[in-house]
Motif scaffolding. Structure first.
Motif, short mmCIF file in Angstrom:
data_model
loop_
_atom_site.label_atom_id
_atom_site.label_comp_id
_atom_site.label_asym_id
_atom_site.label_seq_id
_atom_site.Cartn_x
_atom_site.Cartn_y
_atom_site.Cartn_z
N ALA A 225 6.01 5.32 -14.53
CA ALA A 225 6.04 6.76 -14.75
C ALA A 225 7.19 7.42 -14.00
N GLN A 226 7.43 6.99 -12.78
CA GLN A 226 8.45 7.67 -11.97
C GLN A 226 8.90 6.75 -10.84
N MET A 227 10.22 6.71 -10.59
CA MET A 227 10.79 6.02 -9.43
C MET A 227 10.98 7.05 -8.34
N LEU A 228 10.31 6.85 -7.22
CA LEU A 228 10.29 7.86 -6.16
C LEU A 228 11.40 7.69 -5.14
N VAL A 229 12.16 6.59 -5.22
CA VAL A 229 13.28 6.37 -4.29
C VAL A 229 14.52 6.04 -5.11
N ARG A 230 15.66 6.35 -4.52
CA ARG A 230 16.93 6.04 -5.16
C ARG A 230 17.40 4.65 -4.72
N PRO A 231 18.28 4.01 -5.49
CA PRO A 231 18.83 2.72 -5.05
C PRO A 231 19.52 2.85 -3.69
N ASN A 232 19.30 1.85 -2.86
CA ASN A 232 19.88 1.78 -1.51
C ASN A 232 19.40 2.90 -0.58
N GLN A 233 18.27 3.50 -0.91
CA GLN A 233 17.71 4.54 -0.04
C GLN A 233 16.90 3.89 1.08
N ALA A 234 17.06 4.39 2.30
CA ALA A 234 16.30 3.88 3.43
C ALA A 234 14.86 4.36 3.34
N ALA A 306 -5.98 3.78 -7.88
CA ALA A 306 -5.40 3.89 -6.54
C ALA A 306 -4.14 3.04 -6.39
N ARG A 307 -4.04 1.98 -7.20
CA ARG A 307 -2.89 1.08 -7.10
C ARG A 307 -1.71 1.53 -7.96
N THR A 308 -1.85 2.62 -8.67
CA THR A 308 -0.71 3.12 -9.45
C THR A 308 0.36 3.72 -8.57
N HIS A 309 0.05 4.03 -7.37
CA HIS A 309 1.04 4.54 -6.41
C HIS A 309 1.41 3.37 -5.49
N VAL A 310 2.62 2.83 -5.66
CA VAL A 310 3.06 1.65 -4.92
C VAL A 310 3.82 2.11 -3.69
N LEU A 311 3.44 1.57 -2.53
CA LEU A 311 4.04 1.95 -1.26
C LEU A 311 4.91 0.82 -0.72
N SER A 312 5.84 1.17 0.13
CA SER A 312 6.74 0.17 0.73
C SER A 312 5.97 -0.69 1.73
N PRO A 313 6.12 -2.02 1.66
CA PRO A 313 5.38 -2.88 2.60
C PRO A 313 6.02 -2.93 3.98
N ARG A 314 7.28 -2.48 4.10
CA ARG A 314 7.98 -2.54 5.37
C ARG A 314 9.12 -1.54 5.37
N ALA A 315 9.74 -1.36 6.51
CA ALA A 315 10.91 -0.49 6.61
C ALA A 315 12.15 -1.26 6.14
N GLY A 316 13.04 -0.55 5.50
CA GLY A 316 14.26 -1.19 5.03
C GLY A 316 14.99 -0.31 4.03
N VAL A 317 15.64 -0.97 3.06
CA VAL A 317 16.42 -0.29 2.04
C VAL A 317 15.91 -0.73 0.68
N ALA A 318 15.71 0.24 -0.22
CA ALA A 318 15.26 -0.07 -1.57
C ALA A 318 16.44 -0.59 -2.38
N VAL A 319 16.31 -1.80 -2.89
CA VAL A 319 17.41 -2.44 -3.62
C VAL A 319 16.96 -2.66 -5.06
N TYR A 320 17.59 -1.94 -5.98
CA TYR A 320 17.39 -2.17 -7.40
C TYR A 320 18.55 -1.51 -8.13
N SER A 321 18.55 -1.60 -9.45
CA SER A 321 19.74 -1.20 -10.22
C SER A 321 19.80 0.31 -10.47
N ASP A 322 19.01 0.81 -11.43
CA ASP A 322 19.11 2.21 -11.84
C ASP A 322 17.71 2.71 -12.19
N PRO A 323 17.32 3.91 -11.72
CA PRO A 323 15.98 4.43 -12.05
C PRO A 323 15.76 4.58 -13.55
N ASN A 324 16.82 4.94 -14.29
CA ASN A 324 16.66 5.16 -15.73
C ASN A 324 16.34 3.86 -16.47
#
Length: 447
Positions: A225-234, A306-324
């Motif tokens: 439904a929605q990507m809540l972080v941008r690529p390479n976002q801390a 409750a599992r439709t909202h996915v949370l980060s398992p650790r601190a770091g940088v979100a690595v993926y291509s493009d939200p679209n």
């Protein structure tokens, strides 16, 4: 005497034709045949010889009156032996008359001269455009040529020398020409160089990744439904990363909640009737089980919501291509969506093609030359290697290698690409240069 003077005067008119014939020669043998035979009407020699100089030795190219001389004849064997001594008697680059009585040759030369040659020989040395002697033109005669004739023939000598140089590919400023001894020395030097130990190396594409990266996958089947972080976002631990569409699950939860209410009402009514109706007591067990089933289904759907909202398992940088690329895309349980990588622990991910593979062990040094920063290479060592080659995104079968990045400073941003130079064990230079040709030959020949 008058006839002898008039004859050359008549034939001198054909010197231009002799030059044109020399310029039209397409091979050195054709030119040598013309040199040995075409001047006979002018000089009246007994025999003419064309010798090509090869270092300190001479090679017979043509003999007047013969199409192809026999190299094993006694005369030609003596001639090859005597040509060196004869060439040493020439002083300068001008034609000279050499007399047997004046020179007094050594015994091994004098015997053959007495048997096969007349009293004298007119030697014409031919010089190349670089000043190096090309060969000798020998006219065996009883007397030297007329004095007025010699200057007139100088232009013909120059034409023959020019054509000789052109046909043998000699350049104007040609340098030193190696002989057999130099060729053997060069081969010995190459053989010695082939035994020099060198470090075996290989080049492969590489990328900077994190040694500590967690893969975040879809927990359930659904649609992004929605990507809540941008690529390479801390991100921090617990930061929402993306959400799945809840429409179907919420509808299912509402239906199940109503079914739970209906099952509870039926169970309560049956419990009240059981006091005065023995038949209702038998229905209590069935209705109780049905109510528990509906409640379990409702709890399962609620847990999925409750599992439709996915949370980060650790601190770091979100690595993926493009939200679209992900919004509105159907995914299945376990499908990889993104990575949460620790940028403080970078590493090199090397894809070594099978065709370039060399023997590598854990701890072998690696140098990474980044495409964006070619003047700032990164050093490291191999941490792990894969035993099985896999096809990459570029459809190249390669081994996966992970190497550390040592030292401080330098560009280390995740996602940078470049070329990694891998260092293997020491081998001989000959093996280093011929390894791939030998492997290709064995694959082609099948041995």
């Amino acid at each position: 005497m008058n006839d002898r003077v008039q004859l050359p005067a008549q034939l001198l008119l054909n010197l231009g034709a002799l030059r044109d014939k020399a310029l039209a020669a397409d091979t050195l043998n054709t030119l040598a045949f013309s040199m040995a035979n075409d001047l006979y009407p002018l000089l009246q020699f007994r025999q003419a010889l064309v010798l090509a100089q090869r270092g300190e030795s001479f090679e017979l190219l043509c003999v007047s009156g013969l199409a192809k001389p026999q190299e094993d004849s006694p005369y030609l064997v003596w001639l090859r032996r005597s040509a060196r001594w004869l060439a040493k008697q020439l002083h300068g680059n001008e034609p000279q008359w050499l007399s047997r009585d004046v020179l007094k040759p050594p015994a091994e030369v004098a015997d053959g001269w007495t048997e096969w040659w007349p009293a004298g020989v007119w030697c014409v040395p031919l010089q190349g455009r670089n000043g190096k002697r090309l060969g000798l033109l020998l006219f065996l005669m009883d007397a030297p040529p007329l004095e007025p004739l010699q200057p007139l023939l100088q232009g013909l000598w120059q034409t023959w020398a020019y054509c000789w140089s052109t046909l043998t590919g000699q350049r104007r400023f040609a340098g030193w020409r190696p002989g057999r001894r130099h060729a053997l020395l060069a081969l010995a030097l190459l053989g010695a160089l082939a035994l020099v130990p060198v470090r075996q190396t290989a080049l492969a594409p590489a990328e900077i990744v994190s040694r500590e990266a967690k893969i975040v996958s879809s927990p359930i089947d659904g649609v992004i439904a929605q990507m809540l972080v941008r690529p390479n976002q801390a991100v921090e631990a617990g930061t929402p990363l993306f959400t799945l569409d809840e429409t179907t699950l919420r509808s299912r939860a509402e239906v199940l909640s109503r079914e739970v209410a209906v099952a509870d009402a039926e169970l309560l009514a049956a419990s009240q009737r059981a006091f005065d109706n023995p038949q209702s007591k038998s229905e209590l067990t069935v209705l109780n089980g049905k109510a528990q089933q509906r409640r379990s289904e409702w709890a399962a759907v609620t847990a999925q919501l409750a599992r439709t909202h996915v949370l980060s398992p650790r601190a770091g940088v979100a690595v993926y291509s493009d939200p679209n690329d992900w919004i509105g895309k159907p995914v299945v349980t376990g499908e990889r969506i993104l990575q949460v990588a620790d940028p403080a622990q970078p590493a090199m991910l090397v894809q070594l093609p099978v065709a370039d593979a060399i023997a590598l062990e854990v701890g072998a040094p690696v140098t990474l030359y980044l495409t964006a920063y070619p003047l700032e290479p990164l050093e490291g060592k191999i941490l792990e290697t894969s035993y099985q080659a896999r096809s990459t995104d570029e459809s190249v079968v390669a081994y996966r290698l992970l190497a550390s990045i040592e030292g401080e400073g330098g560009p280390r941003r995740l996602g940078l690409h470049g070329t990694a130079k891998l260092y293997g064990e020491r081998v001989m230079l000959g093996y280093y240069l011929l390894r791939r040709p030998i492997a290709a030959a064995r694959a082609w020949l099948g041995w």
